[in-house]
Design an enzyme around this catalytic site. Structure first.
Site, PDB file in Angstrom:
ATOM      1  N   LYS A  53     126.738  58.645  18.901  1.00 13.10           N
ATOM      2  CA  LYS A  53     125.725  58.800  17.851  1.00 13.10           C
ATOM      3  C   LYS A  53     125.598  60.279  17.539  1.00 13.10           C
ATOM      4  CE  LYS A  53     121.680  57.571  15.699  1.00 13.10           C
ATOM      5  NZ  LYS A  53     120.567  57.058  16.518  1.00 13.10           N
ATOM      6  N   SER A  55     124.390  63.173  14.087  1.00 11.62           N
ATOM      7  CA  SER A  55     123.638  63.275  12.842  1.00 11.62           C
ATOM      8  C   SER A  55     124.586  63.160  11.660  1.00 11.62           C
ATOM      9  CB  SER A  55     122.904  64.616  12.780  1.00 11.62           C
ATOM     10  OG  SER A  55     122.329  64.808  11.503  1.00 11.62           O
ATOM     11  N   THR A 112     120.123  66.137   9.879  1.00 13.26           N
ATOM     12  CA  THR A 112     119.617  65.730   8.569  1.00 13.26           C
ATOM     13  C   THR A 112     118.252  66.347   8.322  1.00 13.26           C
ATOM     14  OG1 THR A 112     120.843  63.654   8.630  1.00 13.26           O
ATOM     15  CG2 THR A 112     118.947  63.745   7.158  1.00 13.26           C
ATOM     16  N   ALA A 113     117.429  66.400   9.370  1.00 10.82           N
ATOM     17  CA  ALA A 113     116.100  66.980   9.228  1.00 10.82           C
ATOM     18  C   ALA A 113     116.182  68.409   8.702  1.00 10.82           C
ATOM     19  CB  ALA A 113     115.370  66.949  10.568  1.00 10.82           C
ATOM     20  N   HIS A 156     111.576  61.749  15.012  1.00  9.51           N
ATOM     21  CA  HIS A 156     111.374  60.666  15.972  1.00  9.51           C
ATOM     22  C   HIS A 156     109.900  60.302  16.120  1.00  9.51           C
ATOM     23  CE1 HIS A 156     115.553  60.996  16.613  1.00  9.51           C
ATOM     24  NE2 HIS A 156     115.537  61.962  17.495  1.00  9.51           N
TER      25      HIS A 156
END
Length: 288
Positions: A53, A55, A112-113, A156
């Protein structure tokens, strides 16, 4: 098969059935639990696990021998990162000018943030922000609360817990993105080595998602064992927010969202334009 994903409730919920050996025909998993900033780095070479996983924002730097899978990740609506401050206008109206020339803590520069924040700030913060400080995400809210930094970008479960620190939300970047583009927010992606049977891996991930939805209580102990700092209610809210139809299949809107994010970031000089072009998302070469 070696796999790496975060200990966050959405990831453990999605992969529980596979890790527990409940998916017929799926190989046994050797799991590494790692924050996404670590897996983003691992994806740049071939020393990391076969499946992981990362981003979506890290895709331009991901080794070309990794392919983007169309399932298992985190993408949705109403689940974007937040910009938090210790104060705000007395009338409660968000004031982006509070960030002009200020120090803002972010959990990663390849997330992404971070891309959403820089794209939003380019449009809304007059004169631009000052210093960007990379900080582990669990340290950001306490640092804002103590006044050590002017603002923090959080992700989150912080969406649900920031009021406990007495902080104010300056901007919901997910809401801004959705209003500006009409698209969902691409957060976390699943990539796998191209040498593997990508269709089979995607099938096992979807089977694990389906099992999780059909048996929501089965993963509870596993999820909570990796989220001991969270209450069961917060963990459930986290899962409900980040595990959705896009988790099972990105679909046309999902791929369009990824293209929009990386395309805008390239236009702003935040990611290399040539690397975004090389992903060839529309051709399907990065997906199964």
């Amino acid at each position: 098969m070696k796999i790496a994903f975060s200990p966050c409730p959405n990831d453990t919920f999605v992969f529980h059935a596979w890790t527990a050996g409940l998916i017929p025909g799926a190989p046994r998993l050797d799991v590494t639990y790692a924050d996404i900033d670590i897996t983003n780095g691992l994806s740049e070479g071939l020393t990391g696990p076969e499946v992981m996983k990362i981003s979506y924002a890290a895709l331009p730097w991901t080794h070309p021998d990794y392919a983007l899978l169309p399932c298992g990740g985190a993408l949705g609506r109403g689940c974007g990162p937040l910009v938090l401050t210790a104060g705000g206008r007395t009338d409660g109206t968000p004031d982006p000018s509070l960030l002009t020339g200020k120090t803002v803590a972010v959990p990663s520069e390849r997330s992404t943030a971070y891309l959403l924040f820089r794209l939003w700030a380019a449009q809304n913060v007059p004169g631009g922000v000052g210093r960007i400080l990379v900080m582990p995400f669990h340290q950001i809210m306490p640092a804002v609360q103590r006044g050590e930094i002017d603002a923090g970008l959080v992700i989150h479960e912080a969406r649900f817990t920031y009021p406990q620190y007495g902080l104010s939300m300056l901007q919901d970047l997910g809401s801004w993105w959705e209003q500006d583009t009409g698209l969902p927010i691409p957060l976390g992606a699943i990539v796998a080595r191209r040498s593997l049977d990508l269709e089979a891996i995607a099938g096992w991930i979807r089977a694990s998602v389906d099992y999780a939805w059909a048996n929501p209580d089965a993963s509870r102990e596993y999820v909570m064992s990796h989220s001991q700092e969270l209450s069961p209610e917060v963990a459930k809210s986290h899962i409900d927010l980040y595990v959705n139809g896009f988790t099972r299949d990105l679909g046309a809107d999902g791929f369009a969202a990824v293209e929009a994010l990386l395309g805008r970031a390239a236009a702003e000089g935040l990611v290399p334009e040539e690397r975004v072009a090389s992903l060839k998302l529309r051709s399907g070469l990065n997906a199964v």
